[in-house]
Design a protein around this motif. Structure first.
Motif, PDB file in Angstrom:
ATOM      1  N   GLN A  45      -8.148   8.737  -9.161  1.00 13.36           N
ATOM      2  CA  GLN A  45      -7.670   7.696 -10.075  1.00 13.36           C
ATOM      3  C   GLN A  45      -8.055   6.293  -9.587  1.00 13.36           C
ATOM      4  OE1 GLN A  45      -3.457   8.488 -10.169  1.00 13.36           O
ATOM      5  NE2 GLN A  45      -3.664  10.167 -11.613  1.00 13.36           N
ATOM      6  N   LYS A  46      -8.770   6.252  -8.451  1.00 16.12           N
ATOM      7  CA  LYS A  46      -9.189   4.980  -7.850  1.00 16.12           C
ATOM      8  C   LYS A  46      -8.016   4.009  -7.674  1.00 16.12           C
ATOM      9  CE  LYS A  46     -14.056   5.005  -9.239  1.00 16.12           C
ATOM     10  NZ  LYS A  46     -14.200   6.390  -9.616  1.00 16.12           N
ATOM     11  N   LYS A  47      -6.868   4.551  -7.257  1.00 18.70           N
ATOM     12  CA  LYS A  47      -5.677   3.721  -7.071  1.00 18.70           C
ATOM     13  C   LYS A  47      -5.751   2.989  -5.741  1.00 18.70           C
ATOM     14  CE  LYS A  47      -1.998   5.480  -9.898  1.00 18.70           C
ATOM     15  NZ  LYS A  47      -0.792   6.262  -9.989  1.00 18.70           N
ATOM     16  N   ARG A  48      -5.345   1.733  -5.775  1.00 15.90           N
ATOM     17  CA  ARG A  48      -5.281   0.928  -4.555  1.00 15.90           C
ATOM     18  C   ARG A  48      -3.813   0.732  -4.197  1.00 15.90           C
ATOM     19  NH1 ARG A  48      -9.733  -2.444  -3.376  1.00 15.90           N
ATOM     20  NH2 ARG A  48      -8.277  -3.935  -2.498  1.00 15.90           N
ATOM     21  N   GLY A  49      -3.568   0.510  -2.893  1.00 19.13           N
ATOM     22  CA  GLY A  49      -2.194   0.247  -2.474  1.00 19.13           C
ATOM     23  C   GLY A  49      -1.367   1.521  -2.417  1.00 19.13           C
ATOM     24  N   GLY A  50      -0.125   1.370  -2.006  1.00 19.95           N
ATOM     25  CA  GLY A  50       0.787   2.503  -1.944  1.00 19.95           C
ATOM     26  C   GLY A  50       0.548   3.432  -0.771  1.00 19.95           C
ATOM     27  N   MET A  51      -0.288   3.017   0.172  1.00 19.98           N
ATOM     28  CA  MET A  51      -0.634   3.894   1.296  1.00 19.98           C
ATOM     29  C   MET A  51      -0.023   3.435   2.623  1.00 19.98           C
ATOM     30  SD  MET A  51      -2.477   6.290   0.013  1.00 19.98           S
ATOM     31  CE  MET A  51      -3.170   6.988   1.498  1.00 19.98           C
ATOM     32  N   GLY A  52       0.680   2.312   2.618  1.00 25.03           N
ATOM     33  CA  GLY A  52       1.174   1.718   3.853  1.00 25.03           C
ATOM     34  C   GLY A  52       1.999   2.641   4.730  1.00 25.03           C
ATOM     35  N   VAL A  53       3.054   3.211   4.161  1.00 27.57           N
ATOM     36  CA  VAL A  53       3.954   4.076   4.933  1.00 27.57           C
ATOM     37  C   VAL A  53       3.189   5.289   5.458  1.00 27.57           C
ATOM     38  CG1 VAL A  53       6.040   5.504   4.831  1.00 27.57           C
ATOM     39  CG2 VAL A  53       5.998   3.270   3.692  1.00 27.57           C
ATOM     40  N   TYR A  54       2.342   5.853   4.607  1.00 26.93           N
ATOM     41  CA  TYR A  54       1.528   7.010   4.995  1.00 26.93           C
ATOM     42  C   TYR A  54       0.645   6.663   6.199  1.00 26.93           C
ATOM     43  CZ  TYR A  54      -2.175  10.512   4.748  1.00 26.93           C
ATOM     44  OH  TYR A  54      -3.093  11.487   5.062  1.00 26.93           O
ATOM     45  N   LEU A  55      -0.061   5.527   6.123  1.00 27.79           N
ATOM     46  CA  LEU A  55      -0.957   5.115   7.211  1.00 27.79           C
ATOM     47  C   LEU A  55      -0.193   4.841   8.496  1.00 27.79           C
ATOM     48  CD1 LEU A  55      -3.366   2.766   5.241  1.00 27.79           C
ATOM     49  CD2 LEU A  55      -3.955   4.943   6.302  1.00 27.79           C
ATOM     50  N   ILE A  56       0.936   4.153   8.382  1.00 24.71           N
ATOM     51  CA  ILE A  56       1.750   3.848   9.571  1.00 24.71           C
ATOM     52  C   ILE A  56       2.138   5.145  10.274  1.00 24.71           C
ATOM     53  CG2 ILE A  56       3.964   2.930  10.376  1.00 24.71           C
ATOM     54  CD1 ILE A  56       3.737   0.880   7.987  1.00 24.71           C
ATOM     55  N   ARG A  57       2.613   6.111   9.488  1.00 20.51           N
ATOM     56  CA  ARG A  57       3.044   7.392  10.076  1.00 20.51           C
ATOM     57  C   ARG A  57       1.884   8.169  10.676  1.00 20.51           C
ATOM     58  NH1 ARG A  57       7.629   9.433   5.724  1.00 20.51           N
ATOM     59  NH2 ARG A  57       9.233   7.995   6.431  1.00 20.51           N
ATOM     60  N   LYS A  58       0.682   8.011  10.107  1.00 22.65           N
ATOM     61  CA  LYS A  58      -0.491   8.728  10.623  1.00 22.65           C
ATOM     62  C   LYS A  58      -0.954   8.170  11.973  1.00 22.65           C
ATOM     63  CE  LYS A  58      -1.533  12.012   7.793  1.00 22.65           C
ATOM     64  NZ  LYS A  58      -0.754  13.172   8.170  1.00 22.65           N
ATOM     65  N   VAL A  59      -0.919   6.841  12.128  1.00 20.48           N
ATOM     66  CA  VAL A  59      -1.507   6.246  13.332  1.00 20.48           C
ATOM     67  C   VAL A  59      -0.506   6.014  14.468  1.00 20.48           C
ATOM     68  CG1 VAL A  59      -3.434   5.207  12.081  1.00 20.48           C
ATOM     69  CG2 VAL A  59      -1.390   3.837  12.538  1.00 20.48           C
ATOM     70  N   ALA A  67      -1.198  -0.426  11.620  1.00 16.79           N
ATOM     71  CA  ALA A  67       0.214  -0.115  11.362  1.00 16.79           C
ATOM     72  C   ALA A  67       1.041  -1.391  11.180  1.00 16.79           C
ATOM     73  CB  ALA A  67       0.785   0.734  12.509  1.00 16.79           C
ATOM     74  N   VAL A  68       0.819  -2.363  12.053  1.00 18.47           N
ATOM     75  CA  VAL A  68       1.559  -3.623  11.989  1.00 18.47           C
ATOM     76  C   VAL A  68       1.193  -4.384  10.711  1.00 18.47           C
ATOM     77  CG1 VAL A  68       1.813  -5.896  13.081  1.00 18.47           C
ATOM     78  CG2 VAL A  68       1.969  -3.816  14.454  1.00 18.47           C
ATOM     79  N   ASP A  69      -0.080  -4.390  10.389  1.00 16.41           N
ATOM     80  CA  ASP A  69      -0.585  -5.026   9.179  1.00 16.41           C
ATOM     81  C   ASP A  69       0.137  -4.450   7.954  1.00 16.41           C
ATOM     82  OD1 ASP A  69      -2.372  -5.783   6.990  1.00 16.41           O
ATOM     83  OD2 ASP A  69      -3.865  -6.197   8.539  1.00 16.41           O
ATOM     84  N   GLU A  70       0.195  -3.134   7.863  1.00 14.51           N
ATOM     85  CA  GLU A  70       0.829  -2.464   6.723  1.00 14.51           C
ATOM     86  C   GLU A  70       2.336  -2.740   6.679  1.00 14.51           C
ATOM     87  OE1 GLU A  70      -0.627  -0.950   4.236  1.00 14.51           O
ATOM     88  OE2 GLU A  70      -2.639  -0.975   5.063  1.00 14.51           O
ATOM     89  N   ALA A  71       2.994  -2.663   7.835  1.00 11.02           N
ATOM     90  CA  ALA A  71       4.444  -2.889   7.884  1.00 11.02           C
ATOM     91  C   ALA A  71       4.787  -4.326   7.482  1.00 11.02           C
ATOM     92  CB  ALA A  71       4.974  -2.582   9.287  1.00 11.02           C
ATOM     93  N   TYR A  72       4.033  -5.273   8.009  1.00 15.25           N
ATOM     94  CA  TYR A  72       4.261  -6.690   7.716  1.00 15.25           C
ATOM     95  C   TYR A  72       4.009  -6.980   6.233  1.00 15.25           C
ATOM     96  CZ  TYR A  72       3.629 -11.802   8.103  1.00 15.25           C
ATOM     97  OH  TYR A  72       3.711 -13.154   7.941  1.00 15.25           O
ATOM     98  N   THR A  73       2.936  -6.432   5.687  1.00 13.41           N
ATOM     99  CA  THR A  73       2.617  -6.617   4.269  1.00 13.41           C
ATOM    100  C   THR A  73       3.704  -6.003   3.387  1.00 13.41           C
ATOM    101  OG1 THR A  73       0.263  -6.584   4.804  1.00 13.41           O
ATOM    102  CG2 THR A  73       0.832  -6.257   2.508  1.00 13.41           C
ATOM    103  N   ASN A  74       4.226  -4.833   3.778  1.00 15.94           N
ATOM    104  CA  ASN A  74       5.317  -4.209   3.016  1.00 15.94           C
ATOM    105  C   ASN A  74       6.568  -5.088   3.014  1.00 15.94           C
ATOM    106  OD1 ASN A  74       3.852  -2.003   2.221  1.00 15.94           O
ATOM    107  ND2 ASN A  74       4.751  -0.592   3.691  1.00 15.94           N
TER     108      ASN A  74
END
Length: 140
Positions: free
Chosen positions: A105-119, A46-53
């Motif tokens: 579509q093999k899309k990368r990225g765009g999952m940060g907020v979703y992952l943070i909210r999940k964990v 979660a921290v990784d995703e938030a910081y990267t965002n």
């Protein structure tokens, strides 16, 4: 330990060079209060995703900008706040990604907020003056 509030802070430049330092800072606090490896792993993600965002979106990859991290806990919860002075994020404009479509579509990225909210158990975005804050809570 029960009932006492512990708060630690870290200030780093908005650069992926500091990713490990930020992760380790958060994980050390989580370990100190006795959280499981699984929970610590979720918090690090979660921290990784938030910081990267913040690096990518709030500061548009300007490494000279600062990110302040505050972590604290009490008997019932652990909370982490990441603060920046970049562009703000409006959570009302966020829509959850279509996971199956992204996989196809093999899309990368765009999952940060979703992952943070999940964990995490709670996620709040606040804007105070020129400061943005993402506050993430894990119930203990």
């Amino acid at each position: 330990m029960a009932g006492t509030k512990q708060i630690q802070t870290l200030s780093v430049d908005a650069s992926t060079e500091h990713l490990a330092e930020v992760r380790d800072f958060v994980a050390a606090h989580a370990e100190d209060i006795g959280l499981s490896d699984k929970v610590i792993s979720d918090i690090r993600l979660a921290v990784d995703e938030a910081y990267t965002n913040i690096i990518k979106h709030a500061y548009k990859n300007t490494p000279s900008e600062k990110v302040d991290i505050e972590i604290g806990s009490d008997a019932t919860q652990l909370w982490i706040s990441l603060m920046d002075r970049g562009e703000s994020f409006d959570p009302s404009t966020y829509s959850e990604p279509d996971l199956m479509k992204r996989i196809k579509q093999k899309k990368r990225g765009g999952m940060g907020v979703y992952l943070i909210r999940k964990v995490m158990d709670q996620v709040q975005y606040n804007r105070k003056g020129k400061k943005n804050e993402i506050r993430m809570v894990k119930k203990l």
